[in-house]
Design a protein around this motif. Sequence first.
Motif, PDB file in Angstrom:
ATOM      1  N   GLY A   4       0.826  -1.195   0.000  1.00 50.62           N
ATOM      2  CA  GLY A   4       0.000   0.000   0.000  1.00 50.62           C
ATOM      3  C   GLY A   4       0.863   1.248   0.000  1.00 50.62           C
ATOM      4  N   SER A   5       0.190   2.361  -0.062  1.00 52.07           N
ATOM      5  CA  SER A   5       0.879   3.645  -0.021  1.00 52.07           C
ATOM      6  C   SER A   5      -0.045   4.672   0.606  1.00 52.07           C
ATOM      7  CB  SER A   5       1.302   4.086  -1.426  1.00 52.07           C
ATOM      8  OG  SER A   5       0.150   4.320  -2.218  1.00 52.07           O
ATOM      9  N   ALA A   6       0.554   5.747   1.053  1.00 52.64           N
ATOM     10  CA  ALA A   6      -0.228   6.830   1.647  1.00 52.64           C
ATOM     11  C   ALA A   6       0.446   8.152   1.339  1.00 52.64           C
ATOM     12  CB  ALA A   6      -0.356   6.639   3.153  1.00 52.64           C
ATOM     13  N   SER A   7      -0.372   9.152   1.160  1.00 55.75           N
ATOM     14  CA  SER A   7       0.100  10.516   0.970  1.00 55.75           C
ATOM     15  C   SER A   7      -0.743  11.406   1.869  1.00 55.75           C
ATOM     16  CB  SER A   7      -0.057  10.931  -0.495  1.00 55.75           C
ATOM     17  OG  SER A   7       0.274  12.296  -0.668  1.00 55.75           O
ATOM     18  N   LEU A   8      -0.078  12.153   2.747  1.00 61.34           N
ATOM     19  CA  LEU A   8      -0.797  13.005   3.681  1.00 61.34           C
ATOM     20  C   LEU A   8      -0.219  14.411   3.660  1.00 61.34           C
ATOM     21  CD1 LEU A   8      -0.336  10.002   5.287  1.00 61.34           C
ATOM     22  CD2 LEU A   8      -2.120  11.085   6.610  1.00 61.34           C
ATOM     23  N   THR A   9      -1.085  15.391   3.723  1.00 56.98           N
ATOM     24  CA  THR A   9      -0.672  16.779   3.877  1.00 56.98           C
ATOM     25  C   THR A   9      -1.040  17.184   5.291  1.00 56.98           C
ATOM     26  OG1 THR A   9      -1.046  17.256   1.539  1.00 56.98           O
ATOM     27  CG2 THR A   9      -0.969  19.145   3.038  1.00 56.98           C
ATOM     28  N   LEU A  10      -0.025  17.516   6.071  1.00 52.87           N
ATOM     29  CA  LEU A  10      -0.222  17.825   7.483  1.00 52.87           C
ATOM     30  C   LEU A  10       0.030  19.298   7.744  1.00 52.87           C
ATOM     31  CD1 LEU A  10       1.881  14.848   8.891  1.00 52.87           C
ATOM     32  CD2 LEU A  10      -0.545  14.857   8.297  1.00 52.87           C
ATOM     33  N   ARG A  11      -0.719  19.855   8.659  1.00 53.33           N
ATOM     34  CA  ARG A  11      -0.512  21.228   9.100  1.00 53.33           C
ATOM     35  C   ARG A  11      -0.218  21.175  10.598  1.00 53.33           C
ATOM     36  NH1 ARG A  11      -0.026  22.651   4.136  1.00 53.33           N
ATOM     37  NH2 ARG A  11      -1.894  23.150   2.987  1.00 53.33           N
ATOM     38  N   VAL A  12       0.966  21.625  10.973  1.00 56.86           N
ATOM     39  CA  VAL A  12       1.341  21.666  12.388  1.00 56.86           C
ATOM     40  C   VAL A  12       1.892  23.056  12.703  1.00 56.86           C
ATOM     41  CG1 VAL A  12       1.817  19.198  12.620  1.00 56.86           C
ATOM     42  CG2 VAL A  12       3.645  20.733  11.959  1.00 56.86           C
ATOM     43  N   PRO A  13       1.754  23.494  13.955  1.00 60.26           N
ATOM     44  CA  PRO A  13       2.315  24.789  14.327  1.00 60.26           C
ATOM     45  C   PRO A  13       3.823  24.812  14.076  1.00 60.26           C
ATOM     46  CG  PRO A  13       0.857  23.958  16.054  1.00 60.26           C
ATOM     47  CD  PRO A  13       1.051  22.848  15.057  1.00 60.26           C
ATOM     48  N   THR A  14       4.317  25.934  13.603  1.00 61.97           N
ATOM     49  CA  THR A  14       5.738  26.067  13.285  1.00 61.97           C
ATOM     50  C   THR A  14       6.617  25.683  14.474  1.00 61.97           C
ATOM     51  OG1 THR A  14       5.226  27.818  11.708  1.00 61.97           O
ATOM     52  CG2 THR A  14       7.499  27.676  12.465  1.00 61.97           C
ATOM     53  N   ALA A  15       6.206  26.057  15.648  1.00 65.08           N
ATOM     54  CA  ALA A  15       6.997  25.766  16.852  1.00 65.08           C
ATOM     55  C   ALA A  15       7.116  24.265  17.107  1.00 65.08           C
ATOM     56  CB  ALA A  15       6.382  26.452  18.064  1.00 65.08           C
ATOM     57  N   LYS A  16       6.226  23.473  16.552  1.00 63.47           N
ATOM     58  CA  LYS A  16       6.229  22.018  16.754  1.00 63.47           C
ATOM     59  C   LYS A  16       6.761  21.254  15.548  1.00 63.47           C
ATOM     60  CE  LYS A  16       4.106  21.802  20.771  1.00 63.47           C
ATOM     61  NZ  LYS A  16       4.521  21.001  21.902  1.00 63.47           N
ATOM     62  N   LEU A  17       7.236  21.958  14.523  1.00 58.97           N
ATOM     63  CA  LEU A  17       7.616  21.300  13.281  1.00 58.97           C
ATOM     64  C   LEU A  17       8.749  20.296  13.469  1.00 58.97           C
ATOM     65  CD1 LEU A  17       7.130  20.972  10.297  1.00 58.97           C
ATOM     66  CD2 LEU A  17       8.679  22.889   9.887  1.00 58.97           C
ATOM     67  N   ASP A  18       9.818  20.679  14.131  1.00 63.49           N
ATOM     68  CA  ASP A  18      10.940  19.746  14.338  1.00 63.49           C
ATOM     69  C   ASP A  18      10.500  18.515  15.120  1.00 63.49           C
ATOM     70  OD1 ASP A  18      12.681  21.367  12.932  1.00 63.49           O
ATOM     71  OD2 ASP A  18      13.456  22.363  14.724  1.00 63.49           O
ATOM     72  N   GLU A  19       9.705  18.732  16.159  1.00 60.64           N
ATOM     73  CA  GLU A  19       9.203  17.607  16.956  1.00 60.64           C
ATOM     74  C   GLU A  19       8.312  16.700  16.104  1.00 60.64           C
ATOM     75  OE1 GLU A  19       6.565  16.802  21.007  1.00 60.64           O
ATOM     76  OE2 GLU A  19       7.149  18.850  20.507  1.00 60.64           O
ATOM     77  N   ALA A  20       7.483  17.305  15.258  1.00 64.54           N
ATOM     78  CA  ALA A  20       6.603  16.527  14.383  1.00 64.54           C
ATOM     79  C   ALA A  20       7.415  15.698  13.396  1.00 64.54           C
ATOM     80  CB  ALA A  20       5.651  17.456  13.639  1.00 64.54           C
ATOM     81  N   MET A  21       8.404  16.297  12.776  1.00 59.89           N
ATOM     82  CA  MET A  21       9.222  15.578  11.801  1.00 59.89           C
ATOM     83  C   MET A  21       9.926  14.391  12.459  1.00 59.89           C
ATOM     84  SD  MET A  21       8.568  17.068   9.006  1.00 59.89           S
ATOM     85  CE  MET A  21       9.801  16.517   7.865  1.00 59.89           C
ATOM     86  N   ALA A  22      10.454  14.585  13.649  1.00 59.76           N
ATOM     87  CA  ALA A  22      11.139  13.497  14.355  1.00 59.76           C
ATOM     88  C   ALA A  22      10.163  12.381  14.731  1.00 59.76           C
ATOM     89  CB  ALA A  22      11.831  14.041  15.605  1.00 59.76           C
ATOM     90  N   ALA A  23       8.995  12.747  15.253  1.00 57.12           N
ATOM     91  CA  ALA A  23       8.004  11.751  15.657  1.00 57.12           C
ATOM     92  C   ALA A  23       7.486  10.971  14.454  1.00 57.12           C
ATOM     93  CB  ALA A  23       6.846  12.429  16.386  1.00 57.12           C
ATOM     94  N   LEU A  24       7.235  11.653  13.355  1.00 55.52           N
ATOM     95  CA  LEU A  24       6.702  10.994  12.173  1.00 55.52           C
ATOM     96  C   LEU A  24       7.731  10.084  11.525  1.00 55.52           C
ATOM     97  CD1 LEU A  24       4.733  14.009  10.725  1.00 55.52           C
ATOM     98  CD2 LEU A  24       3.766  11.979  11.838  1.00 55.52           C
ATOM     99  N   ALA A  25       8.992  10.464  11.577  1.00 55.20           N
ATOM    100  CA  ALA A  25      10.048   9.638  10.984  1.00 55.20           C
ATOM    101  C   ALA A  25      10.172   8.289  11.692  1.00 55.20           C
ATOM    102  CB  ALA A  25      11.380  10.381  11.025  1.00 55.20           C
TER     103      ALA A  25
END
Length: 79
Positions: free
Chosen positions: A31-52
């Motif tokens: 399967g595959s997935a494509s998602l467009t996420l909107r996160v607060p700028t202040a949380k971007l680094d944390e989001a990228m690390a968690a999602l990875a």
Amino acid sequence: VQATADRIVQTTARLGGYVAQSSVSVRRRSGSASLTLRVPTAKLDEAMAALARLGKVRAIDQQQLDITATFDAAQAALD
């Protein structure tokens, strides 16, 4: 793929963001997935690390938009 997409949605919400667009396709054992996420700028680094940590990332398109001035102007007009 669906379980990982669900975890992405949960992680994004936990960080104060939301899913603007998603497409998940599952066929047999792949399967595959494509998602467009909107996160607060202040949380971007944390989001990228968690999602990875959630799975194998094939592509990332990261953009930032600071809307602080626009938000402050709108808030001032409302006050």
